[in-house]
Scaffold this motif. Structure first.
Motif, PDB file in Angstrom:
ATOM      1  N   ASP A  71      10.012  -1.732  12.066  1.00  0.00           N
ATOM      2  CA  ASP A  71      11.257  -1.607  12.820  1.00  0.00           C
ATOM      3  C   ASP A  71      11.105  -2.239  14.190  1.00  0.00           C
ATOM      4  OD1 ASP A  71       9.790   0.164  14.355  1.00  0.00           O
ATOM      5  OD2 ASP A  71      10.789   1.956  13.591  1.00  0.00           O
ATOM      6  N   ARG A  72      12.132  -2.101  15.013  1.00  0.00           N
ATOM      7  CA  ARG A  72      12.119  -2.767  16.315  1.00  0.00           C
ATOM      8  C   ARG A  72      11.056  -2.195  17.262  1.00  0.00           C
ATOM      9  NH1 ARG A  72      17.490  -2.822  18.894  1.00  0.00           N
ATOM     10  NH2 ARG A  72      18.510  -2.377  16.909  1.00  0.00           N
ATOM     11  N   LYS A  73      10.532  -1.005  16.931  1.00  0.00           N
ATOM     12  CA  LYS A  73       9.462  -0.409  17.736  1.00  0.00           C
ATOM     13  C   LYS A  73       8.081  -0.728  17.156  1.00  0.00           C
ATOM     14  CE  LYS A  73      12.368   3.463  19.234  1.00  0.00           C
ATOM     15  NZ  LYS A  73      12.540   4.935  19.232  1.00  0.00           N
ATOM     16  N   GLU A  74       8.045  -1.661  16.208  1.00  0.00           N
ATOM     17  CA  GLU A  74       6.809  -2.083  15.551  1.00  0.00           C
ATOM     18  C   GLU A  74       6.206  -0.988  14.675  1.00  0.00           C
ATOM     19  OE1 GLU A  74       5.713  -5.209  15.544  1.00  0.00           O
ATOM     20  OE2 GLU A  74       7.441  -5.704  16.794  1.00  0.00           O
ATOM     21  N   LYS A  75       6.999  -0.020  14.298  1.00  0.00           N
ATOM     22  CA  LYS A  75       6.540   1.021  13.390  1.00  0.00           C
ATOM     23  C   LYS A  75       6.680   0.525  11.953  1.00  0.00           C
ATOM     24  CE  LYS A  75       7.692   5.663  11.720  1.00  0.00           C
ATOM     25  NZ  LYS A  75       8.663   6.779  11.833  1.00  0.00           N
ATOM     26  N   VAL A  76       5.611   0.637  11.167  1.00  0.00           N
ATOM     27  CA  VAL A  76       5.635   0.190   9.772  1.00  0.00           C
ATOM     28  C   VAL A  76       6.440   1.201   8.950  1.00  0.00           C
ATOM     29  CG1 VAL A  76       4.265  -0.333   7.727  1.00  0.00           C
ATOM     30  CG2 VAL A  76       3.414  -0.972   9.999  1.00  0.00           C
ATOM     31  N   ILE A  77       7.515   0.729   8.323  1.00  0.00           N
ATOM     32  CA  ILE A  77       8.344   1.618   7.506  1.00  0.00           C
ATOM     33  C   ILE A  77       8.215   1.304   6.012  1.00  0.00           C
ATOM     34  CG2 ILE A  77       9.986   2.148   9.320  1.00  0.00           C
ATOM     35  CD1 ILE A  77      11.809   0.007   8.285  1.00  0.00           C
ATOM     36  N   PHE A  78       7.501   0.221   5.695  1.00  0.00           N
ATOM     37  CA  PHE A  78       7.172  -0.080   4.294  1.00  0.00           C
ATOM     38  C   PHE A  78       5.880  -0.875   4.264  1.00  0.00           C
ATOM     39  CE2 PHE A  78       7.034  -3.150   0.807  1.00  0.00           C
ATOM     40  CZ  PHE A  78       7.127  -2.305  -0.287  1.00  0.00           C
ATOM     41  N   GLN A  79       4.992  -0.523   3.331  1.00  0.00           N
ATOM     42  CA  GLN A  79       3.726  -1.226   3.159  1.00  0.00           C
ATOM     43  C   GLN A  79       3.453  -1.390   1.675  1.00  0.00           C
ATOM     44  OE1 GLN A  79       1.330  -2.018   5.981  1.00  0.00           O
ATOM     45  NE2 GLN A  79       0.742  -3.434   4.355  1.00  0.00           N
ATOM     46  N   HIS A  80       3.220  -2.632   1.241  1.00  0.00           N
ATOM     47  CA  HIS A  80       2.967  -2.868  -0.180  1.00  0.00           C
ATOM     48  C   HIS A  80       1.551  -2.456  -0.558  1.00  0.00           C
ATOM     49  CE1 HIS A  80       2.731  -4.796  -4.069  1.00  0.00           C
ATOM     50  NE2 HIS A  80       1.689  -5.500  -3.667  1.00  0.00           N
ATOM     51  N   ASN A  81       1.432  -1.874  -1.747  1.00  0.00           N
ATOM     52  CA  ASN A  81       0.133  -1.493  -2.294  1.00  0.00           C
ATOM     53  C   ASN A  81      -0.072  -2.223  -3.612  1.00  0.00           C
ATOM     54  OD1 ASN A  81      -2.122  -0.256  -3.441  1.00  0.00           O
ATOM     55  ND2 ASN A  81      -1.637   1.733  -2.542  1.00  0.00           N
ATOM     56  N   THR A  82      -1.006  -3.197  -3.641  1.00  0.00           N
ATOM     57  CA  THR A  82      -1.223  -4.028  -4.830  1.00  0.00           C
ATOM     58  C   THR A  82      -1.704  -3.199  -6.012  1.00  0.00           C
ATOM     59  OG1 THR A  82      -1.769  -5.900  -3.409  1.00  0.00           O
ATOM     60  CG2 THR A  82      -2.406  -6.069  -5.721  1.00  0.00           C
ATOM     61  N   ARG A  83      -2.553  -2.234  -5.742  1.00  0.00           N
ATOM     62  CA  ARG A  83      -3.138  -1.444  -6.843  1.00  0.00           C
ATOM     63  C   ARG A  83      -2.068  -0.697  -7.636  1.00  0.00           C
ATOM     64  NH1 ARG A  83      -8.576   1.271  -4.148  1.00  0.00           N
ATOM     65  NH2 ARG A  83      -9.693  -0.695  -3.752  1.00  0.00           N
ATOM     66  N   GLU A  84      -1.053  -0.240  -6.945  1.00  0.00           N
ATOM     67  CA  GLU A  84      -0.008   0.525  -7.617  1.00  0.00           C
ATOM     68  C   GLU A  84       0.825  -0.340  -8.557  1.00  0.00           C
ATOM     69  OE1 GLU A  84       2.298   2.421  -4.637  1.00  0.00           O
ATOM     70  OE2 GLU A  84       0.723   3.816  -4.037  1.00  0.00           O
ATOM     71  N   SER A  85       0.826  -1.656  -8.345  1.00  0.00           N
ATOM     72  CA  SER A  85       1.670  -2.538  -9.155  1.00  0.00           C
ATOM     73  C   SER A  85       0.885  -3.232 -10.264  1.00  0.00           C
ATOM     74  CB  SER A  85       2.313  -3.598  -8.255  1.00  0.00           C
ATOM     75  OG  SER A  85       1.321  -4.404  -7.639  1.00  0.00           O
TER      76      SER A  85
END
Length: 815
Positions: A627-641
């Protein structure tokens, strides 16, 4: 709330007492006759002979009138201040105020691919804004910015005398930067005849609050991020990018003067629209900077002699890299944002919340893919036009144009408006001015929408999609030849896949225990149980026997038909599903020849599973969102896919079989023509009547699929030689890969190799791809004994093959 109501009540009481004491009470003591007497005495009053004491009643009247005016202004102020004419932002509101900010999409190599916005704005911090901009702004708009507290009385007097009376342009306006910021943050409202005083007072109050909430530096930062620069453009950063292709911290002094000059009138002083007026206004700004000693007179003289050197860059959502990808991403992100809540409990807004979306697309590789598409499709279209010169590619099939018309946005709008079919057709025959695409240039012509449809139906289109098999990272996404004129995304669109489906069939056969070196007769066969289906080879050649390698390399349809009869249709569909095919497949044996309509996205995913040792990895194109405050709101996880889809041994054998397609089969030109040294596996595909051409190529690091065809399958080359996938799609793949390996970043691609096969797997592939028919001895056909020995030999052969199949099947399944 209680405190507010108490203060309001005390204010009302005070106003009531004031009115009664100074106005109502004195007036109540004066009778009608007394008022008449006073009026008559006022008319008969001798102004020349009057003494100072005689003016007492006039002074009292003036004082009362002044008090009434002051009281009126005070009441007016209170009405606005307490929000009776529209609520005003509190200090806490101002402190938490956030601009509508565009969301930005970044590539894996750090390139800004595109932006989603209502207002084209990118916020920058104060230290990322050049002092040239700050000094030009203060000198021109608010010279005493650091001295006042939001309202500057001297500037108001200056407006009255210099700007209004003496018409001096350089004198500036009366609003401080804080007041202008208030207007930017909270646009003016319509209050009929009282709009100007009410809006001005609102801005005064908000400006004072801003000064109490923010520091001077913060006000400058907020102002330069919110200031409108014309149209949908906001803020100094985007203005610097659009007009001078630079950033706010690197902008030159003369360029900063141009942009600050635009603030007076964004259209009048727009350098792209009115270059001379913009230059004159720039020089006014430079003079102001001299006046307030920000620059020397000599420096200003030098800069005023320079012409304005524009580097204008206005990009729409159709421009820039990967427009088809960005549009697909937009559709998905809008839905995703609606399900994600911010800290205040409201959902995210893609167009206003300033998200940063980091993707797996590699900008350098994407540019090479788009260049390869443009280079080959230009030549292919030229050949296609020559091939059909003087004739219509769809012949007498009028439904081709009718279908295209009904799919168009124009038709849908007219239909929604209630027009009948005949009326819509007449509308489509009316000439209108429009932009027209061609590979040479985009021109503006007057033509009817119906003629436009006929024109565009003759164009061949394409899709190119590449992903890493081990990570699932999507590296390139080319959905068509031009996003402005051809919106349909051919990465996601579904067309018949032809022979590119055969590897899925062959993988199923291996899983069912059919050994790779099992030979099949290449003979024309009619399957009476399936409506007398008679699969034919594209080249019309029959005879001899093929192993799997040879049959796949030369795309022999008769062998594919035999394989699906042995494996069954359901197991093939099951394999396709495990490999990543989500579309429902037809339960017919013709599935073996690629009659299913699938997307490039699905097919590349299936091939990537083969290249990833049988592990299916979901195609991924977003790594994280902040977001605009540089907070990560989504992170991809390769292992889960990642999920196991088939035996690693089967996948490895399939790669070897697909290498045969490149080394000795239908994709042989990829090596000779494009000088590629890495190991390559792949498969061409051509559908019935050559409507669709495919090539999906696998290298150890990348799986890339290409499709070529027209929007309507009826529009195609007339010959197999010109319409087959090895001629239409494969050259794009070859051109793309040849450009990729020239990039130092991808130098490891040049000589990459697949993992060596284990000895057992290698031995299972030691056979010829093709054995020609050998004539039998005449005596054997003429005697009973010869036929007897033939039957014994045939039984032994079948028994041996059954034993080998059983052994191979157990080994494949790990039993």
């Amino acid at each position: 709330m209680k405190q507010f109501l108490h203060r309001t009540w005390l204010t009302i009481l005070a106003i009531k007492n004031f009115l009664y004491r100074f106005l109502l009470q004195p007036l109540a003591k004066i009778t009608y006759n007394q008022r008449q007497q006073k009026q008559n005495s006022f008319k008969a009053f001798n102004w020349r002979k009057a003494k100072p004491a005689d003016f007492t009643f006039l002074i009292k009247g003036a004082v009362r009138l002044g008090l009434i005016a002051v009281l009126g202004v005070f009441i007016f102020y209170l009405i606005v201040y307490f929000g009776f004419l529209g609520s005003l932002p509190s200090r806490s509101d101002l402190r938490s105020r956030q601009n509508n900010t565009a969301s930005e999409v970044y590539s894996a190599d750090g390139v800004l691919l595109g932006r989603y916005y209502i207002q084209d704005r990118t916020n920058v911090t104060f230290n990322k804004i050049s002092p040239n901009v700050i000094q030009a702004l203060i000198a021109t708009e608010d010279a005493r910015f650091y001295e006042h507290n939001g309202i500057d009385p001297r500037s108001l007097l200056r407006v009255l005398f210099k700007t209004i009376l003496f018409q001096e342009e350089s004198s500036g306006g009366g609003s401080t930067l804080s007041q202008q910021l208030a207007k930017n943050l909270y646009p003016r409202k319509n209050y009929w005849f009282f709009s100007t005083p009410i809006n001005k007072l609102r801005e005064y109050i908000i400006a004072r609050r801003l000064e109490k909430v923010y520091s001077k530096q913060e006000i400058l930062e907020l102002y330069l991020n919110t200031v409108p620069m014309g149209g949908d453009l906001y803020g100094i950063e985007r203005a610097a990018r659009r007009f001078f292709n630079t950033s706010a911290d690197s902008i030159k002094l003369e360029e900063a003067a141009v942009l600050v000059g635009m603030l007076k009138a964004t259209t009048t002083y727009n350098p792209r629209l009115n270059l001379e007026k913009s230059r004159q206004r720039r020089n006014v700004v430079l003079n102001q900077m001299v006046k307030y000693e920000y620059i020397s007179a000599q420096k200003a003289s030098e800069l005023k002699e320079k012409p304005i050197e524009l580097k204008y860059r206005y990009e729409t959502h159709n421009d820039g890299l990967a427009p088809y990808f960005r549009e697909q991403l937009r559709l998905e992100l809008v839905k995703w944002c609606a399900t994600q809540q911010k800290e205040d409990g409201t959902p995210y807004n893609l167009y206003t919340d300033g998200l940063k979306i980091y993707t797996t697309i590699h900008a350098g590789m994407q540019a090479k893919a788009e260049k390869a598409v443009k280079k080959h499709m230009f030549r292919l279209q030229k050949l296609f036009n020559s091939h059909w010169q003087g004739r219509s590619p769809w012949g007498n099939k009028s439904e081709v144009i009718k279908t295209a018309m009904q799919r168009s946005d124009r038709y849908k709008k007219l239909k929604a408006a209630g027009l009948a079919e005949t009326e819509i057709t007449e509308k489509f025959k009316e000439p209108v001015p429009m932009q027209v695409f061609s590979w040479q240039e985009i021109t503006r012509k007057t033509m009817s929408p119906l003629d436009s449809l006929r024109y565009y139906q003759k164009y061949l289109n394409t899709g190119l999609f590449a992903m890493e098999p081990h990570t699932g990272y999507v590296r390139t996404w080319v959905g068509g030849i031009n996003h402005t004129f051809f919106k349909y995304d051919h990465v996601r669109s579904k067309r018949q896949v032809g022979s590119t489906f055969k590897p899925i069939l062959y993988a199923t056969a291996l899983e069912r225990g059919i050994a790779p070196c099992t030979y099949f007769q290449n003979k024309l066969t009619t399957y009476s149980d399936y409506e007398n289906w008679t699969p034919r080879n594209a080249d019309g050649q029959y005879g001899g026997e093929y192993s799997m390698r040879g049959a796949l390399a030369h795309s022999v349809n008769t062998i594919s038909a035999q394989l699906i009869m042995q494996t069954g249709i359901e197991p093939v569909i099951s394999t396709a599903s495990r490999l990543g095919i989500q579309t429902k497949l037809p339960q017919v044996p013709a599935l073996a020849l690629g009659t299913a309509e699938l997307s490039l996205f699905e097919m590349v995913n299936a091939y990537a599973t083969l290249a990833n040792n049988g592990y299916r990895v979901k195609p991924t194109y977003i790594t994280k969102i902040v977001d605009r405050k540089e907070k990560v709101i989504f992170q991809h996880n390769t292992r889960e896919s990642m999920a196991k889809a088939m035996s690693s041994d089967v996948a490895a054998i399939m790669i070897e079989l697909l290498k045969g397609v490149v080394e000795e089969g239908t994709a042989g030109r990829v090596r000779s023509e494009f000088n590629l040294s890495m190991e390559i596996a792949g498969k061409t595909g051509t559908t019935q009547n050559h409507s669709d051409g495919w090539f999906i190529g696998i290298t150890p690091d990348l799986v890339t699929g290409v499709w070529v065809g027209a929007e309507n399958p009826s529009v195609r080359f007339r010959t197999l030689e010109l319409g087959q996938g090895s001629h239409t799609a494969l050259p794009i793949w070859g051109e793309f890969m040849s450009q990729v390996i020239k990039d130092p970043y991808f130098k490891d691609y040049r000589y990459s190799r697949f993992k060596p096969l284990p000895a057992m797997l290698q031995s299972s592939l030691l056979c010829d791809g093709f054995i020609s028919n050998r004539p039998e001895p005449i005596i054997r056909e003429a005697t009973f004994l010869g036929r007897f020995f033939d039957r014994i030999k045939e039984k032994r052969k079948k028994k041996r093959e059954k034993k080998e199949r059983k052994k191979f099947g157990k080994w494949i399944r790990g039993e």
